[in-house]
Scaffold this motif. Structure first.
Motif, PDB file in Angstrom:
ATOM      1  N   ASP A 119      43.413  47.707  71.644  1.00 53.46           N
ATOM      2  CA  ASP A 119      44.178  48.930  71.389  1.00 53.46           C
ATOM      3  C   ASP A 119      44.004  49.374  69.945  1.00 53.46           C
ATOM      4  O   ASP A 119      43.836  50.558  69.671  1.00 53.46           O
ATOM      5  N   ASN A 120      44.048  48.424  69.013  1.00 59.68           N
ATOM      6  CA  ASN A 120      43.866  48.733  67.605  1.00 59.68           C
ATOM      7  C   ASN A 120      42.479  49.330  67.371  1.00 59.68           C
ATOM      8  O   ASN A 120      42.338  50.330  66.669  1.00 59.68           O
ATOM      9  N   GLN A 178      42.400  52.863  68.630  1.00 61.17           N
ATOM     10  CA  GLN A 178      43.087  53.765  67.701  1.00 61.17           C
ATOM     11  C   GLN A 178      42.182  54.113  66.532  1.00 61.17           C
ATOM     12  O   GLN A 178      42.093  55.274  66.127  1.00 61.17           O
ATOM     13  N   ILE A 179      41.533  53.103  65.992  1.00 59.40           N
ATOM     14  CA  ILE A 179      40.666  53.316  64.830  1.00 59.40           C
ATOM     15  C   ILE A 179      39.458  54.167  65.210  1.00 59.40           C
ATOM     16  O   ILE A 179      39.052  55.048  64.454  1.00 59.40           O
ATOM     17  N   LEU A 206      45.965  43.777  72.305  1.00 60.29           N
ATOM     18  CA  LEU A 206      46.374  44.428  71.067  1.00 60.29           C
ATOM     19  C   LEU A 206      45.182  44.737  70.187  1.00 60.29           C
ATOM     20  O   LEU A 206      45.101  45.798  69.592  1.00 60.29           O
ATOM     21  N   LEU A 207      44.250  43.810  70.102  1.00 57.83           N
ATOM     22  CA  LEU A 207      43.048  44.008  69.305  1.00 57.83           C
ATOM     23  C   LEU A 207      42.248  45.188  69.844  1.00 57.83           C
ATOM     24  O   LEU A 207      41.790  46.044  69.089  1.00 57.83           O
ATOM     25  N   LYS A 224      45.603  38.182  62.831  1.00 56.89           N
ATOM     26  CA  LYS A 224      45.447  39.588  63.174  1.00 56.89           C
ATOM     27  C   LYS A 224      46.284  40.423  62.206  1.00 56.89           C
ATOM     28  O   LYS A 224      47.419  40.102  61.922  1.00 56.89           O
ATOM     29  N   ASN A 225      45.687  41.498  61.672  1.00 56.82           N
ATOM     30  CA  ASN A 225      46.424  42.430  60.812  1.00 56.82           C
ATOM     31  C   ASN A 225      47.390  43.231  61.646  1.00 56.82           C
ATOM     32  O   ASN A 225      47.145  43.535  62.787  1.00 56.82           O
ATOM     33  N   GLU A 226      48.506  43.610  61.033  1.00 58.73           N
ATOM     34  CA  GLU A 226      49.474  44.473  61.730  1.00 58.73           C
ATOM     35  C   GLU A 226      49.616  45.759  61.004  1.00 58.73           C
ATOM     36  O   GLU A 226      49.405  45.925  59.904  1.00 58.73           O
ATOM     37  N   GLY A 267      40.651  43.839  62.959  1.00 58.34           N
ATOM     38  CA  GLY A 267      42.079  43.542  62.940  1.00 58.34           C
ATOM     39  C   GLY A 267      42.378  42.132  62.474  1.00 58.34           C
ATOM     40  O   GLY A 267      43.493  41.649  62.593  1.00 58.34           O
ATOM     41  N   ASN A 311      46.663  54.232  59.010  1.00 62.42           N
ATOM     42  CA  ASN A 311      45.346  53.630  59.204  1.00 62.42           C
ATOM     43  C   ASN A 311      44.323  54.153  58.211  1.00 62.42           C
ATOM     44  O   ASN A 311      43.421  53.416  57.803  1.00 62.42           O
TER      45      ASN A 311
END
Length: 79
Positions: free
Chosen positions: A6-7, A10-11, A3-4, A77-79, A69, A50
């Motif tokens: 992927d985040n 995305q960023i 997830l980290l 971890k931020n969501e 994140g 974002n």
């Protein structure tokens, strides 16, 4: 950890879009308006969310926490 990653991906893609649209400094990014958002090609709702989070991170000087994140206050971890 996926997830980290992927985040972060995305960023990274979002930053590429922002830079290509001419917003290349923190000051430029903080100045992004709703009209500017309409001019950024292929922007998604997630991108807009974002950008809002990125602007908040820049204002609060927590850019690394945003990029990683991780919420420094909670250690989560931020969501």
């Amino acid at each position: 950890m996926i997830l980290l990653k992927d985040n972060f991906n995305q960023i990274t893609k979002l930053l590429e879009k922002i830079f290509k649209a001419g917003f290349t400094t923190e000051r430029d990014i903080l100045g992004i308006s709703l009209d500017d958002l309409q001019k950024i090609p292929d922007i998604t709702n997630i991108d807009i969310t974002n950008i809002i989070k990125l602007k908040g991170a820049i204002r609060s000087k927590k850019l690394i926490a945003f990029l990683s994140g991780i919420d420094e206050r909670k250690g989560d971890k931020n969501e």
